[in-house]
Enzyme design. Structure first.
Site, PDB file in Angstrom:
ATOM      1  N   GLY A 105      48.397  83.500  78.321  1.00  0.00           N
ATOM      2  CA  GLY A 105      47.173  84.255  78.044  1.00  0.00           C
ATOM      3  C   GLY A 105      46.465  84.792  79.272  1.00  0.00           C
ATOM      4  N   GLU A 155      57.635  78.418  72.058  1.00  0.00           N
ATOM      5  CA  GLU A 155      57.523  79.238  70.835  1.00  0.00           C
ATOM      6  C   GLU A 155      58.901  79.560  70.259  1.00  0.00           C
ATOM      7  OE1 GLU A 155      54.950  82.017  72.749  1.00  0.00           O
ATOM      8  OE2 GLU A 155      53.463  80.415  72.829  1.00  0.00           O
ATOM      9  N   ASN A 173      54.085  85.225  81.618  1.00  0.00           N
ATOM     10  CA  ASN A 173      54.809  85.385  80.356  1.00  0.00           C
ATOM     11  C   ASN A 173      53.902  86.157  79.402  1.00  0.00           C
ATOM     12  OD1 ASN A 173      56.171  85.149  77.951  1.00  0.00           O
ATOM     13  ND2 ASN A 173      55.826  82.937  77.722  1.00  0.00           N
TER      14      ASN A 173
HETATM   15  P1  PGA Z   1      49.308  79.842  77.975  1.00  0.00           P
HETATM   16  O1  PGA Z   1      50.893  80.006  77.702  1.00  0.00           O
HETATM   17  O2  PGA Z   1      49.117  80.055  79.456  1.00  0.00           O
HETATM   18  O3  PGA Z   1      48.677  80.941  77.161  1.00  0.00           O
HETATM   19  O4  PGA Z   1      48.931  78.481  77.549  1.00  0.00           O
HETATM   20  C1  PGA Z   1      51.822  79.493  78.611  1.00  0.00           C
HETATM   21  C2  PGA Z   1      53.209  79.792  78.109  1.00  0.00           C
HETATM   22  O5  PGA Z   1      53.428  79.782  76.902  1.00  0.00           O
HETATM   23  O6  PGA Z   1      54.131  80.070  78.914  1.00  0.00           O
END
Ligand code: PGA
Length: 249
Positions: free
Chosen positions: A235, A98, A9
């Protein structure tokens, strides 16, 4: 056993130029593999660049990070399922943390979106996950169950069409604090029981991914946790080398 899904993502990162460079680099180092599925959720503006750079790599699937529930019309700034499908998307993230917590997306909106995705012949990846307050209050399972059942409530083909679920505890997203494999396994079992109830036999073909601070160091142990059928990565999916290491978990 379900072949694991590794989903990247990219959120609001990697415009068309960077996305193209990323995919050229990734595809040159990642040979076709039948025992796993790779999915990219680039920003919608980069979807075409990613698809073009991938060439005929049918082993890699593309998705979009969000859709509107209407198929078309006067919805400035929005993106519909038919538009996403035409651009090459096969999956759609629905209800990412989010979207829920920064943009105020509700369970009902997630339900409308999942229904639109089903209607349009794409596969939803419905994201569910509790906040830290909810976990501390002992309400994590209730929250996840509510989000799951509400999100799927308007789908009519649950027993016949593929869906995917991502368990992403809000407190683990982008924080560097991943859930332990035991925590993940416990919540995946809760989700699986709900899917058995909602989807019948189809539940067995439904992947439940874990997401939240996955990195090359913890990917293998999270993936090995009982009931974890894949990883959704933010990330650590932005660097081709790091992402490549995770897809080898
Ligand atoms: P993260 O995000 O790996 O940066 O914690 C995961 C996501 O929001 O799908």
């Amino acid at each position: 056993m379900i072949a694991p899904i590794f989903a990247a993502n990219w959120k609001m990162n990697n415009g068309p130029t960077t996305a193209r460079e990323f995919m050229l680099s990734f595809c040159s180092q990642y040979p076709r593999q039948n025992d796993r599925t790779i999915v990219f959720f680039p920003p919608a503006l980069s979807l075409h660049a990613v698809a073009a750079a991938m060439g005929d790599r049918r082993d890699i699937l593309l998705g979009v990070q969000n859709v509107h529930w209407e198929d078309q019309g006067a919805f400035t700034g929005e993106l519909s399922v038919p538009l996403a499908r035409d651009a090459g998307a096969r999956l759609v993230l629905v209800g990412h943390s989010e979207r829920r917590h920064v943009f105020g997306e509700t369970d009902e909106e997630c339900a409308l979106k999942c229904a639109a995705v089903e209607r349009g012949g794409l596969t939803p990846m419905l994201c569910v996950g509790e906040t830290l307050d909810e976990r501390d209050a002992g309400a994590a399972e209730d929250t996840v169950t509510r989000q799951l059942r509400a999100g799927l409530s308007r789908m009519t083909q649950l027993q016949h069409r593929p869906i995917t679920i991502a368990y992403e505890p809000v407190w683990a997203i982008g924080t560097g604090r991943n859930a332990t494999p035991e925590d993940a396994a416990a919540m995946h079992a809760v989700i699986r029981a709900q899917l058995d109830d909602l989807c019948g036999d189809r539940s067995r073909a439904t992947s439940i991914l874990y997401g939240g601070s996955v990195n090359p160091g913890n990917a293998a142990s999270l993936l090995a946790a009982p009931g974890v059928n894949g990883l959704l990565v933010g990330g650590a999916s932005l660097d081709p080398g790091t992402w490549l290491a995770i897809t080898r978990a």
